[in-house]
Design a protein around this motif. Structure first.
Motif, PDB file in Angstrom:
ATOM      1  N   ALA A   1     -30.499  38.697 120.051  1.00 51.53           N
ATOM      2  CA  ALA A   1     -30.768  40.031 119.518  1.00 51.53           C
ATOM      3  C   ALA A   1     -30.848  39.998 117.999  1.00 51.53           C
ATOM      4  CB  ALA A   1     -29.691  41.012 119.979  1.00 51.53           C
ATOM      5  N   ALA A   2     -29.893  39.314 117.370  1.00 54.97           N
ATOM      6  CA  ALA A   2     -29.907  39.204 115.914  1.00 54.97           C
ATOM      7  C   ALA A   2     -31.170  38.492 115.440  1.00 54.97           C
ATOM      8  CB  ALA A   2     -28.660  38.466 115.435  1.00 54.97           C
ATOM      9  N   ALA A   3     -31.553  37.430 116.144  1.00 54.20           N
ATOM     10  CA  ALA A   3     -32.753  36.689 115.774  1.00 54.20           C
ATOM     11  C   ALA A   3     -34.000  37.551 115.896  1.00 54.20           C
ATOM     12  CB  ALA A   3     -32.883  35.443 116.650  1.00 54.20           C
ATOM     13  N   ALA A   4     -34.091  38.329 116.968  1.00 61.38           N
ATOM     14  CA  ALA A   4     -35.264  39.177 117.177  1.00 61.38           C
ATOM     15  C   ALA A   4     -35.383  40.237 116.090  1.00 61.38           C
ATOM     16  CB  ALA A   4     -35.201  39.826 118.552  1.00 61.38           C
ATOM     17  N   LEU A   5     -34.269  40.874 115.739  1.00 61.51           N
ATOM     18  CA  LEU A   5     -34.308  41.882 114.686  1.00 61.51           C
ATOM     19  C   LEU A   5     -34.723  41.257 113.360  1.00 61.51           C
ATOM     20  CD1 LEU A   5     -31.050  43.814 115.625  1.00 61.51           C
ATOM     21  CD2 LEU A   5     -33.384  44.674 115.854  1.00 61.51           C
ATOM     22  N   ALA A   6     -34.185  40.083 113.065  1.00 56.61           N
ATOM     23  CA  ALA A   6     -34.539  39.410 111.817  1.00 56.61           C
ATOM     24  C   ALA A   6     -36.012  38.989 111.807  1.00 56.61           C
ATOM     25  CB  ALA A   6     -33.633  38.191 111.614  1.00 56.61           C
ATOM     26  N   ARG A   7     -36.474  38.457 112.912  1.00 60.08           N
ATOM     27  CA  ARG A   7     -37.864  37.999 112.991  1.00 60.08           C
ATOM     28  C   ARG A   7     -38.838  39.170 112.901  1.00 60.08           C
ATOM     29  NH1 ARG A   7     -40.358  33.474 112.452  1.00 60.08           N
ATOM     30  NH2 ARG A   7     -41.427  33.433 114.464  1.00 60.08           N
ATOM     31  N   SER A   8     -38.400  40.367 113.257  1.00 63.28           N
ATOM     32  CA  SER A   8     -39.282  41.546 113.115  1.00 63.28           C
ATOM     33  C   SER A   8     -39.624  41.810 111.663  1.00 63.28           C
ATOM     34  CB  SER A   8     -38.622  42.777 113.734  1.00 63.28           C
ATOM     35  OG  SER A   8     -37.614  43.323 112.886  1.00 63.28           O
ATOM     36  N   LEU A   9     -38.821  41.265 110.741  1.00 62.51           N
ATOM     37  CA  LEU A   9     -39.088  41.379 109.305  1.00 62.51           C
ATOM     38  C   LEU A   9     -39.769  40.141 108.741  1.00 62.51           C
ATOM     39  CD1 LEU A   9     -35.964  43.060 107.643  1.00 62.51           C
ATOM     40  CD2 LEU A   9     -38.204  44.049 108.106  1.00 62.51           C
ATOM     41  N   GLY A  10     -40.100  39.187 109.595  1.00 60.71           N
ATOM     42  CA  GLY A  10     -40.770  37.990 109.124  1.00 60.71           C
ATOM     43  C   GLY A  10     -39.844  36.894 108.645  1.00 60.71           C
ATOM     44  N   VAL A  11     -38.580  36.925 109.050  1.00 60.23           N
ATOM     45  CA  VAL A  11     -37.634  35.877 108.667  1.00 60.23           C
ATOM     46  C   VAL A  11     -38.091  34.537 109.247  1.00 60.23           C
ATOM     47  CG1 VAL A  11     -35.298  35.036 109.141  1.00 60.23           C
ATOM     48  CG2 VAL A  11     -35.644  37.357 108.295  1.00 60.23           C
ATOM     49  N   ALA A  12     -37.972  33.480 108.461  1.00 62.60           N
ATOM     50  CA  ALA A  12     -38.418  32.156 108.881  1.00 62.60           C
ATOM     51  C   ALA A  12     -37.553  31.605 109.997  1.00 62.60           C
ATOM     52  CB  ALA A  12     -38.389  31.199 107.683  1.00 62.60           C
ATOM     53  N   PRO A  13     -38.129  30.813 110.927  1.00 63.01           N
ATOM     54  CA  PRO A  13     -37.337  30.218 112.013  1.00 63.01           C
ATOM     55  C   PRO A  13     -36.149  29.409 111.508  1.00 63.01           C
ATOM     56  CG  PRO A  13     -39.671  29.963 112.454  1.00 63.01           C
ATOM     57  CD  PRO A  13     -39.563  30.518 111.065  1.00 63.01           C
ATOM     58  N   ALA A  14     -36.337  28.642 110.448  1.00 65.86           N
ATOM     59  CA  ALA A  14     -35.235  27.822 109.930  1.00 65.86           C
ATOM     60  C   ALA A  14     -34.078  28.678 109.445  1.00 65.86           C
ATOM     61  CB  ALA A  14     -35.736  26.933 108.799  1.00 65.86           C
ATOM     62  N   SER A  15     -34.377  29.884 108.993  1.00 67.40           N
ATOM     63  CA  SER A  15     -33.316  30.770 108.506  1.00 67.40           C
ATOM     64  C   SER A  15     -32.470  31.302 109.654  1.00 67.40           C
ATOM     65  CB  SER A  15     -33.923  31.936 107.723  1.00 67.40           C
ATOM     66  OG  SER A  15     -34.622  31.479 106.592  1.00 67.40           O
ATOM     67  N   VAL A  16     -33.063  31.439 110.840  1.00 64.75           N
ATOM     68  CA  VAL A  16     -32.284  31.867 112.000  1.00 64.75           C
ATOM     69  C   VAL A  16     -31.214  30.834 112.295  1.00 64.75           C
ATOM     70  CG1 VAL A  16     -32.352  32.386 114.460  1.00 64.75           C
ATOM     71  CG2 VAL A  16     -34.194  33.201 112.965  1.00 64.75           C
ATOM     72  N   ARG A  17     -31.611  29.578 112.330  1.00 69.93           N
ATOM     73  CA  ARG A  17     -30.629  28.526 112.602  1.00 69.93           C
ATOM     74  C   ARG A  17     -29.585  28.449 111.501  1.00 69.93           C
ATOM     75  NH1 ARG A  17     -31.820  22.271 114.476  1.00 69.93           N
ATOM     76  NH2 ARG A  17     -29.660  21.791 115.015  1.00 69.93           N
ATOM     77  N   ALA A  18     -30.023  28.496 110.254  1.00 66.43           N
ATOM     78  CA  ALA A  18     -29.088  28.415 109.137  1.00 66.43           C
ATOM     79  C   ALA A  18     -28.100  29.574 109.168  1.00 66.43           C
ATOM     80  CB  ALA A  18     -29.854  28.408 107.814  1.00 66.43           C
ATOM     81  N   GLY A  19     -28.582  30.768 109.509  1.00 67.74           N
ATOM     82  CA  GLY A  19     -27.698  31.923 109.569  1.00 67.74           C
ATOM     83  C   GLY A  19     -26.693  31.842 110.693  1.00 67.74           C
ATOM     84  N   LEU A  20     -27.127  31.358 111.843  1.00 71.63           N
ATOM     85  CA  LEU A  20     -26.215  31.242 112.985  1.00 71.63           C
ATOM     86  C   LEU A  20     -25.144  30.176 112.725  1.00 71.63           C
ATOM     87  CD1 LEU A  20     -28.659  31.576 116.013  1.00 71.63           C
ATOM     88  CD2 LEU A  20     -27.026  33.264 115.171  1.00 71.63           C
ATOM     89  N   THR A  21     -25.527  29.064 112.108  1.00 70.14           N
ATOM     90  CA  THR A  21     -24.535  28.021 111.850  1.00 70.14           C
ATOM     91  C   THR A  21     -23.555  28.450 110.762  1.00 70.14           C
ATOM     92  OG1 THR A  21     -26.065  26.922 110.313  1.00 70.14           O
ATOM     93  CG2 THR A  21     -26.053  26.157 112.601  1.00 70.14           C
TER      94      THR A  21
END
Length: 489
Positions: free
Chosen positions: A313-333
């Motif tokens: 859910a967090a990834a989907a909301l972030a990606r709706s703003l164009g957040v880069a895939p690598a940033s999803v992983r970096a944010g989760l870790t």
């Protein structure tokens, strides 16, 4: 009753400009709880004439009242009148709609809103909101979202029940700065009093019975959650939750995208899991033929199924703003889980001990229990009318034993007797009579759980109930549990 008036020298000056609807407006702020003082200060800063009312008149409220009086507000303690000539009421989220002041306001035709609605009306036009609601998982998801956004270099802040009052986050700070993006945690109470909030994207993580006395039933409770899917809002939907899907369909804008979340292989327009990868097939150029890898299950802590859903859910909301895939992983870790949420405590004699004191309702407890194969379950407290038969029936095959505490433990014992009759059950009413100084009831609970557990088991505190019958709050309950475990290790 104390009736405190601001001195002339402390009155807030109205900002310049005659088209600001708050300048000179007489606004009643109902309640001096968590949201009341920041709401009053924000209104004073906009030039409103603020009257704060609270039925309490005690050592907690008086200093707060004095500070607001000094800032320019009028404060009434010990009573909750509707001020004469009132133009607007901003209510604390916990005030029920049938509270006398709010009823009087409705009868007088005075608009009633909450702190979230006020913040929306005060925010800069270019500030983006990403909103999260649901019965369980809100705080974890909003914190994950904040971490992902910051990893992408966004000027983002998590607000709501996570530290920063939302009205403080929409006003310039001392340096004139306002955050670009807010990750907003929203309760059903706050949404009930919100009418024009339009997040860029929003999700209803799940809906299960909770706060039914406040809302008057499951349907109005769920409908309040559904208000997050406003006009123009991208709808992020948990496909495993019937209410999440239904609310997106019935309450959402049919002209905006629906992005599904699932714990298996996603279809086009969805986020999901492929082997050990979290993937996006929604915010990609060719959703019917391609997917973007975002993170691995190992990047989600803990990687329990419900927490993986939170991460998606967090990834989907972030990606709706164009957040880069690598940033999803970096944010989760980089994300550090909040305390008392399926938190590993220690391993003693081959048995793991896990603190999920935040599991204060059956829905949350079910998610926790489903994360382990063989469990000695510590449960009980104040059920607040919630049913536990479905919870116990669903978890029966995983239960090695159960230790019951709290006011409503008999109700859980009855459910265990019916749906898991082979599971040994122990009740603990209080501390051991000869307990050493500093020991709590949790020392007795942990001792009984240890007797039931075998090597490889998990002793899980997931009470499915509120804590206030035996503890100050759920953090204290979890802390006492962890301390008792460490005394045995």
């Amino acid at each position: 009753m104390p009736h405190l008036h601001p001195s002339d020298s402390s009155r807030s000056a109205a900002p310049a400009g005659g088209d600001d609807p708050f300048v000179g407006a007489r606004v009643c702020v109902a309640g001096l709880g968590v949201s009341g003082p920041p709401v009053a200060r924000a209104l004073l800063a906009r030039g409103a004439r603020v009257v704060v009312v609270d039925g309490r008149d005690d050592d907690t409220t008086r200093p707060v009242a004095a500070a607001l009086t000094e800032a320019g507000a009028e404060v009434v303690l010990g009573d909750t009148p509707l001020p004469e000539g009132c133009d607007l009421v901003v209510t604390s989220p916990g005030w029920r709609p049938d509270s006398p002041l709010l009823v009087r306001a409705a009868e007088a035709g005075v608009e009633v809103i909450g702190d979230v609605e006020l913040a929306w009306r005060l925010k800069p036009a270019d500030q983006v909101w990403l909103a999260i609601t649901g019965t369980n998982g809100k705080t974890t998801t909003v914190r994950m979202l904040e971490s992902i956004l910051r990893a992408d270099g966004r000027d983002a802040l998590a607000v709501g029940n996570v530290g920063t009052p939302i009205v403080d986050a929409v006003l310039p700070d001392a340096d004139g700065h306002v955050h670009d993006v807010l990750a907003v945690e929203l309760s059903s109470f706050q949404l009930h009093w919100s009418n024009s909030v339009r997040p860029h994207a929003a999700t209803v993580l799940n809906v299960a019975p909770d706060h039914l006395d406040w809302h008057g039933g499951l349907e109005p409770y769920a409908r309040a959650k559904g208000k997050v899917f406003a006009r123009g809002t991208i709808r992020v939907v948990n496909t495993a939750d019937a209410w999440s899907v239904r609310l997106a369909e019935e309450e959402g804008d049919p002209h905006t995208p629906v992005v599904g979340l699932r714990l298996d292989t996603p279809g086009a327009g969805e986020f999901g899991v492929v082997e050990d990868l979290l993937v996006d097939r929604a915010f990609v150029d060719e959703p019917h033929s391609s997917a973007e890898e975002l993170a691995t299950l190992a990047d989600v802590r803990p990687a329990a199924p419900h927490n993986v859903a939170n991460a998606l859910a967090a990834a989907a909301l972030a990606r709706s703003l164009g957040v880069a895939p690598a940033s999803v992983r970096a944010g989760l870790t980089a994300f550090v889980p909040e305390p008392h949420r399926i938190a590993y405590v220690a391993s003693v004699a081959g048995v793991d001990y896990v603190d999920d004191s935040k599991a204060t309702n059956p829905h949350a407890a079910a998610a926790s229990l489903n994360s382990y194969d063989s469990v000695v379950w510590i449960a009980g407290g104040l059920l607040k009318g919630a049913e536990v038969d479905g919870l116990v029936a669903g978890a029966a095959a995983r239960l090695r034993g159960a230790v019951l505490i709290g006011a409503d433990r008999e109700r859980i014992r009855e459910a265990l007797a019916e749906h898991a009759p082979e599971v040994p059950v122990v009740e603990v009413a209080g501390p051991e009579p000869d307990a050493p100084a500093g020991h709590t009831v949790m020392d007795a609970v942990v001792a009984r759980a240890a007797e039931l557990a075998e090597e490889g088991d998990t002793v899980l505190l997931a009470p499915a109930a509120a804590s206030m019958d035996m503890f100050t709050n759920y953090p204290e309950r979890g802390r006492f549990f962890a301390e008792a475990v460490h005394r045995r290790s």
